[in-house]
Design an enzyme around this catalytic site. Structure first.
Site, PDB file in Angstrom:
ATOM      1  N   TYR A   1     -70.445 -43.650 -14.173  1.00 19.63           N
ATOM      2  CA  TYR A   1     -69.099 -43.797 -13.602  1.00 19.63           C
ATOM      3  C   TYR A   1     -68.123 -43.993 -14.746  1.00 19.63           C
ATOM      4  CZ  TYR A   1     -65.190 -45.843 -10.927  1.00 19.63           C
ATOM      5  OH  TYR A   1     -63.951 -46.115 -10.371  1.00 19.63           O
TER       6      TYR A   1
ATOM      7  N   ASP B   1     -68.906 -43.982 -23.156  1.00 15.36           N
ATOM      8  CA  ASP B   1     -68.100 -44.853 -22.304  1.00 15.36           C
ATOM      9  C   ASP B   1     -68.684 -46.261 -22.444  1.00 15.36           C
ATOM     10  OD1 ASP B   1     -66.911 -44.773 -18.859  1.00 15.36           O
ATOM     11  OD2 ASP B   1     -66.979 -46.375 -20.343  1.00 15.36           O
TER      12      ASP B   1
ATOM     13  N   LYS C   1     -62.412 -53.850 -20.111  1.00 17.55           N
ATOM     14  CA  LYS C   1     -63.023 -55.105 -19.698  1.00 17.55           C
ATOM     15  C   LYS C   1     -62.947 -56.214 -20.758  1.00 17.55           C
ATOM     16  CE  LYS C   1     -66.025 -52.638 -16.465  1.00 17.55           C
ATOM     17  NZ  LYS C   1     -65.853 -53.065 -15.060  1.00 17.55           N
TER      18      LYS C   1
HETATM   19  P1  KE4 Z   1     -61.522 -49.447 -14.592  1.00 13.49           P
HETATM   20  O1  KE4 Z   1     -60.593 -48.275 -14.302  1.00 13.49           O
HETATM   21  O2  KE4 Z   1     -62.130 -50.021 -13.323  1.00 13.49           O
HETATM   22  O3  KE4 Z   1     -60.897 -50.514 -15.494  1.00 13.49           O
HETATM   23  O4  KE4 Z   1     -62.729 -48.857 -15.460  1.00 13.49           O
HETATM   24  C1  KE4 Z   1     -63.452 -47.754 -14.971  1.00 13.49           C
HETATM   25  C2  KE4 Z   1     -64.823 -47.745 -15.607  1.00 13.49           C
HETATM   26  C3  KE4 Z   1     -65.070 -46.854 -16.633  1.00 13.49           C
HETATM   27  N1  KE4 Z   1     -66.273 -46.816 -17.234  1.00 13.49           N
HETATM   28  C4  KE4 Z   1     -67.274 -47.641 -16.848  1.00 13.49           C
HETATM   29  C5  KE4 Z   1     -68.615 -47.555 -17.531  1.00 13.49           C
HETATM   30  C6  KE4 Z   1     -67.073 -48.572 -15.799  1.00 13.49           C
HETATM   31  O5  KE4 Z   1     -68.097 -49.373 -15.412  1.00 13.49           O
HETATM   32  C7  KE4 Z   1     -65.823 -48.631 -15.181  1.00 13.49           C
HETATM   33  C8  KE4 Z   1     -65.538 -49.582 -14.036  1.00 13.49           C
HETATM   34  N2  KE4 Z   1     -66.629 -50.409 -13.637  1.00 13.49           N
HETATM   35  C9  KE4 Z   1     -66.630 -50.819 -12.275  1.00 13.49           C
HETATM   36  C10 KE4 Z   1     -67.892 -51.641 -12.012  1.00 13.49           C
HETATM   37  N3  KE4 Z   1     -69.077 -50.864 -12.051  1.00 13.49           N
HETATM   38  C11 KE4 Z   1     -65.398 -51.589 -11.955  1.00 13.49           C
HETATM   39  C12 KE4 Z   1     -65.484 -52.364 -10.673  1.00 13.49           C
HETATM   40  C13 KE4 Z   1     -64.554 -51.777  -9.657  1.00 13.49           C
HETATM   41  O6  KE4 Z   1     -64.454 -50.508  -9.556  1.00 13.49           O
HETATM   42  O7  KE4 Z   1     -63.955 -52.587  -8.933  1.00 13.49           O
END
Ligand code: KE4
Length: 435
Positions: A146, A241, A269
């Site tokens: 993701y 990523d 994060k």
């Molecule tokens: P954000 O747009 O949520 O800040 O980051 C996206 C993203 C990009 N790359 C990786 C590897 C990620 O895990 C994420 C976002 N992680 C999720 C949890 N698996 C965020 C939680 C959510 O979507 O509320």
């Protein structure tokens, strides 16, 4: 713990009237496990407390940022000081320079950084940059990884060999994913075939160096170094990523642990200490394609926000303390072995797979080793729901999906781990009835 839930229920019901699904991010909605999410009032250290005053040991940790635990004093102080100087200027600041310098010093291969406000924005920027820098359009991503919800990367994963991505969400037109190719994570032969067959079209391979969005699935032995070689041979950029793994697995992230250098690194994060942030980093020759140095447009009102960068700087400073990761990983190993003991005591020793990488782990209720998305998706979802709710009742706060990670923070004590393992004993018994 007999949980009181009336205030959470009332506040969540009220939220559902004005917030879609009562949440601002779908995974928080408990759809996969059922029930109503506790509405959180506050958090400190390893614990989180809901509006009914139930306190839990927290392994969500805001899905990764809270590696120090919640509201660490040094970070809160830095936020307060920064906010008193103004919350946003829309102008260069020394704080963003200092945070970029700290990131460049930590992750080899990063000479320059562009801050944004989320991992999604960082991934979106990295894709545009890779396409511009290579003059190619195709992007490869792995099934189950993701990279945020930008159209080009929001593709349902076909199973098996690479296929052209198909939008997994309504509203994503086929054209938006026509240039997105997908292969199973950890399947180096599928990647080799794709990169060989279409080498002159592929701008970049995007991958979570340790997958954490299908649950935690570490790379197979040699996978990342072979990926590096395949990208070099194809003239494609390797984009890691590290939104989750960055500063989580080690101060230098996955690239330090696996000794494989990415061409571009996506971060988020932890580098914001819990405030909104994302970043793309890489060699100056690549990064300088971005405006205003180059023609690749990218912008953001709150990018490099002074309060977020102050929180990030204070967080990274704490991570540089001697022995920080050794202690964190010892505690995490205690949790892993304790959960395995609890599963075995419930007769599930051969039907639970725990994957751990550093201070993040996932507990899959399945007899198979989980090495890719199809194995992760085959885990028993109903049993996970039962396990999840028994853990919650036992005072342990987990992500409401088996496709997420458990995160250990520096604030988790041996006592917290022992209490978690104790809750897991009855939770695994409840799950066993469904397996
Ligand atoms: P954000 O747009 O949520 O800040 O980051 C996206 C993203 C990009 N790359 C990786 C590897 C990620 O895990 C994420 C976002 N992680 C999720 C949890 N698996 C965020 C939680 C959510 O979507 O509320």
């Amino acid at each position: 713990m007999s949980r009181r839930t009336s205030k959470s229920q009332a506040q969540f019901d009220r939220g559902c009237k004005v917030l879609v699904g009562g949440v601002n991010s779908p995974v928080r909605a408990y759809l996969a496990v059922g029930g109503t999410p506790p509405v959180i009032a506050r958090a400190k250290g390893a614990t989180i407390t809901d509006v009914d005053d139930n306190t839990y040991i927290d392994y969500v940790c805001s899905y990764g940022p809270a590696i120090l635990g919640h509201a660490p004093d040094a970070v809160v102080t830095a936020i307060n000081k920064a906010a008193r100087r103004g919350t946003s200027y829309g102008a260069p600041t020394s704080g963003e320079t200092q945070l970029a310098e700290a990131i460049a010093a930590a992750i080899g291969g990063i000479e320059k950084v562009r801050f944004v406000n989320s991992g999604t924005e960082a991934a979106m920027t990295a894709v545009r940059l890779a396409r511009a820098a290579t003059g190619r359009d195709k992007i490869v991503k792995c099934v189950g990884c993701y990279h945020g919800h930008t159209d080009a990367l929001l593709v349902s994963a076909g199973s098996g060999a690479a296929t052209l991505g198909t939008p997994s969400s309504p509203g994503v037109p086929a054209g938006a994913t026509a240039d997105t190719l997908i292969v199973p994570y950890n399947d180096i032969e599928a990647m080799r075939a794709l990169l060989t067959e279409r080498s002159d079209e592929i701008a970049a391979v995007l991958v979570e160096p340790v997958a954490a969005n299908m649950g935690v699935v570490p790379p197979a032995e040699g996978y990342l170094s072979k990926l590096r070689k395949l990208c070099d041979a194809a003239g494609a950029l390797l984009v890691f990523d590290e939104v989750i793994t960055g500063f989580r697995l080690a101060y230098g992230g996955a690239q330090a642990v696996y000794d494989v250098r990415a061409d571009l690194t996506i971060l988020g994060k932890i580098i914001g200490g819990g405030l909104p942030i994302g970043a793309v980093g890489g060699p100056a020759e690549l990064m300088d394609h971005l405006s205003p140095a180059g023609p690749v447009y990218q912008a953001g009102t709150l990018s490099g926000n002074p309060v977020a960068t102050a929180a990030g700087l204070a967080t990274l400073q704490a991570l540089r303390e001697d022995g920080f990761y050794d202690t964190l990983h010892e505690r995490s190993a205690e949790l892993e072995s304790g959960l395995l003991r609890a599963a075995t005591a419930a007769g599930l020793g051969d039907r639970v797979c725990i994957n751990r990488a550093g201070s993040m782990m996932s507990c899959f209720l399945t007899p198979e080793p989980v090495t890719d998305y199809s194995r992760a998706a085959a885990a028993n979802k109903e049993a996970y729901g039962a396990w999840f709710h028994m853990m919650l009742s036992g005072g342990v706060y987990l992500a409401p999906s088996g496709m997420e990670a458990m995160f250990v923070s520096a604030a988790h004590t041996a006592q917290d781990i022992a209490q978690t393992v104790s809750a897991a004993e009855s939770a695994f018994e409840a799950a066993a009835n469904l397996m």
